[in-house]
Design an enzyme around this catalytic site. Structure first.
Site, PDB file in Angstrom:
ATOM      1  N   ASP A  63     -12.977  -7.890  13.714  1.00 10.34           N
ATOM      2  CA  ASP A  63     -11.707  -8.527  13.370  1.00 10.34           C
ATOM      3  C   ASP A  63     -11.605  -9.810  14.182  1.00 10.34           C
ATOM      4  OD1 ASP A  63      -8.833  -9.045  12.792  1.00 10.34           O
ATOM      5  OD2 ASP A  63      -8.879  -6.998  12.022  1.00 10.34           O
ATOM      6  N   SER A  70       4.782  -8.339  11.930  1.00  9.21           N
ATOM      7  CA  SER A  70       4.767  -7.809  10.564  1.00  9.21           C
ATOM      8  C   SER A  70       3.664  -6.789  10.342  1.00  9.21           C
ATOM      9  CB  SER A  70       4.617  -8.950   9.552  1.00  9.21           C
ATOM     10  OG  SER A  70       3.383  -9.629   9.742  1.00  9.21           O
ATOM     11  N   GLN A  73       4.382  -2.345  10.695  1.00 14.89           N
ATOM     12  CA  GLN A  73       4.904  -1.442   9.674  1.00 14.89           C
ATOM     13  C   GLN A  73       3.819  -0.508   9.148  1.00 14.89           C
ATOM     14  OE1 GLN A  73       3.842  -2.644   6.396  1.00 14.89           O
ATOM     15  NE2 GLN A  73       5.198  -1.635   4.924  1.00 14.89           N
ATOM     16  N   ARG A  74       2.544  -0.849   9.359  1.00 14.73           N
ATOM     17  CA  ARG A  74       1.444  -0.054   8.788  1.00 14.73           C
ATOM     18  C   ARG A  74       0.209   0.010   9.679  1.00 14.73           C
ATOM     19  NH1 ARG A  74       2.062  -4.885   7.391  1.00 14.73           N
ATOM     20  NH2 ARG A  74       0.357  -6.353   7.110  1.00 14.73           N
ATOM     21  N   LYS A  87      -6.229  -8.254  18.263  1.00 12.33           N
ATOM     22  CA  LYS A  87      -6.248  -6.927  17.657  1.00 12.33           C
ATOM     23  C   LYS A  87      -7.354  -6.064  18.251  1.00 12.33           C
ATOM     24  CE  LYS A  87      -4.125  -7.542  13.124  1.00 12.33           C
ATOM     25  NZ  LYS A  87      -4.297  -7.446  11.655  1.00 12.33           N
ATOM     26  N   ASN A 132      -9.424  -8.427   1.053  1.00 11.28           N
ATOM     27  CA  ASN A 132      -9.639  -9.555   0.146  1.00 11.28           C
ATOM     28  C   ASN A 132     -10.988  -9.411  -0.534  1.00 11.28           C
ATOM     29  OD1 ASN A 132     -11.703 -11.567   1.675  1.00 11.28           O
ATOM     30  ND2 ASN A 132     -10.428 -10.446   3.140  1.00 11.28           N
ATOM     31  N   CYS A 189      -1.170  -8.355  -0.259  1.00 15.46           N
ATOM     32  CA  CYS A 189      -0.085  -7.522   0.259  1.00 15.46           C
ATOM     33  C   CYS A 189       1.053  -8.350   0.839  1.00 15.46           C
ATOM     34  CB  CYS A 189      -0.632  -6.558   1.311  1.00 15.46           C
ATOM     35  SG  CYS A 189      -1.662  -5.251   0.621  1.00 15.46           S
ATOM     36  N   CYS A 350       4.721 -22.354   0.407  1.00 10.47           N
ATOM     37  CA  CYS A 350       4.873 -20.899   0.480  1.00 10.47           C
ATOM     38  C   CYS A 350       4.537 -20.470   1.901  1.00 10.47           C
ATOM     39  CB  CYS A 350       3.995 -20.212  -0.564  1.00 10.47           C
ATOM     40  SG  CYS A 350       2.222 -20.488  -0.342  1.00 10.47           S
TER      41      CYS A 350
END
Length: 392
Positions: A63, A70, A73-74, A87, A132, A189, A350
């Site tokens: 990684d 964010s 959450q998972r 990470k 991805n 996601c 965006c």
């Protein structure tokens, strides 16, 4: 590693050893085995935790991202105190605390065609926790070339998939998905969302497949695709056969070395991609401006329309309202475009670029020839112009 289990290991793995199908020999096989996990995010988190807890002797993680709020959450490998840190550092601390008998190796880099064979080589099994298409095709092709089976997983909203590819005699990922989808067809996601518990389900299935393979027990998902609908709590399994015309694992492969997977998948390195979707720079398109040009126009007091095509909840996290941005979620763009002034420049942004690209493509098709996209989106603005701005 070899030899009998220590007293501590016998206690730690007692619930495994007491299963006849596993027993002492199965647990020893796990200790003698190695697994590489690509991605320490949503899928990689449960996979890493359960493989470490199961006693896999050598565990690798690839990684390159930092922990973001964010993620939590998972991505259950990480906690609030780890936000803003590597990470891999967070993962190592968690896994070594869970099981000191497991040797943890980390590769803090973006997996690409130049390093994949070296990094993926020498492992007994691979878990693909990427999010991805370029990385999925890269992992598949590298594993086929190395002769290493891997557990595939994918998630979006309430739906998940899992399988084992590149096993001897079985299909590979390309046998099922010969060509990648058009880059604008499948949202990621960050755009579409994902139920936080879903990667826990799919990542645990990937760990289960690795454990069975390494221990030599049961039937794996090789030759089957498991489909999961968490909203209805339904599981379906589809049989998959090797494709005799597969470009990678077929009898006459046309792909015999790793290729440019970003180009193959029709994207660019700027896409919200491997390792959690962090902003990465890529070459600008002709219809882009960068954040420094936007800042120049703001400071010069130039007249333009700044349109944010993200969702309401994203706007609430951070926005450019103070420089005149207007929120128009991408799905509402056709209706909102009727209120745009065709005589003034249109700057679209965006989160990191892809949705802005789609918005500009649509606007130019309906006559707004002065529409451009903000390269890198609001993440680039936060990183290069306003470091105090929250990121997600």
């Amino acid at each position: 590693m070899s030899g009998g289990l220590s007293r501590d290991e016998l206690v730690r793995y007692g619930r495994h050893v007491s299963i006849p199908e596993v027993g002492l020999r199965g647990q020893e096989r796990l200790r003698e085995s190695s697994v590489l996990i690509v991605g320490a995010g949503g899928l990689g988190s449960p996979a890493a935790l359960y493989l470490a807890a199961a006693g896999v002797g050598r565990l690798g993680l690839v990684d390159h991202d930092l922990v973001e709020l964010s993620n939590l959450q998972r991505q259950v490998l990480h906690d609030t105190n780890a936000v803003g840190t590597s990470k891999l550092d967070s993962a190592r601390a968690r896994l070594e605390g869970l099981n000191p008998h497991v040797a943890i190796e980390t590769f803090e880099t973006r997996l690409d065609s130049g390093n994949a064979l070296e990094i993926l080589g020498g492992w007994d099994f691979v878990v693909d926790g990427s999010d991805n298409f370029p990385t999925r095709y890269l992992v598949n092709d590298a594993c086929v070339m190395l002769g290493t089976p891997f557990a595939y997983g994918a998630i979006l909203r309430f739906e998940g998939q899992a399988s084992v590819f590149a096993a001897p005699g079985g299909p590979c990922y390309r046998c099922l998905f010969r060509d990648p989808p058009p880059p604008d067809l499948v949202p990621n996601c960050a755009e579409a969302g994902v139920l936080g518990v879903l990667p826990g389900i799919v990542g645990s299935i990937q760990a289960n497949e690795a454990i069975k393979w390494l221990a030599g027990i049961g039937d794996t998902l090789a030759g089957r695709l498991l489909l999961i609908d968490a909203l209805r709590m339904e599981f379906r399994s589809l049989d998959i056969a090797p494709d005799p015309e597969c470009a990678v694992c077929g009898p006459e492969p046309s792909v015999t070395e790793l290729i440019d997977y970003e180009r193959f998948c029709g994207g660019s390195p700027r896409d919200e991609a491997a390792g959690g979707g962090a902003h990465t720079e890529g070459a600008m398109h002709d219809l882009d401006i960068d954040v420094h040009e936007l800042k120049r126009r703001v400071d010069a007091g130039e007249s333009f329309q700044l349109i944010d095509v993200r969702e309401d909840y994203e706007w609430a996290i951070c926005n450019l309202e103070d420089v005149g941005a207007r929120l128009v979620p991408l799905a509402t763009l056709p209706q909102a475009a009727e209120s745009f002034d065709a005589s003034e420049p249109l700057i679209i942004h965006c989160r990191s670029g892809p949705r802005g690209d789609r918005a500009v493509e649509y606007l130019r098709a309906v006559g707004f020839d002065n529409a451009v996209n903000l390269a890198g989106g609001i993440l680039a603005w936060a990183e290069e112009i306003d470091p105090a701005m929250p990121q997600y």
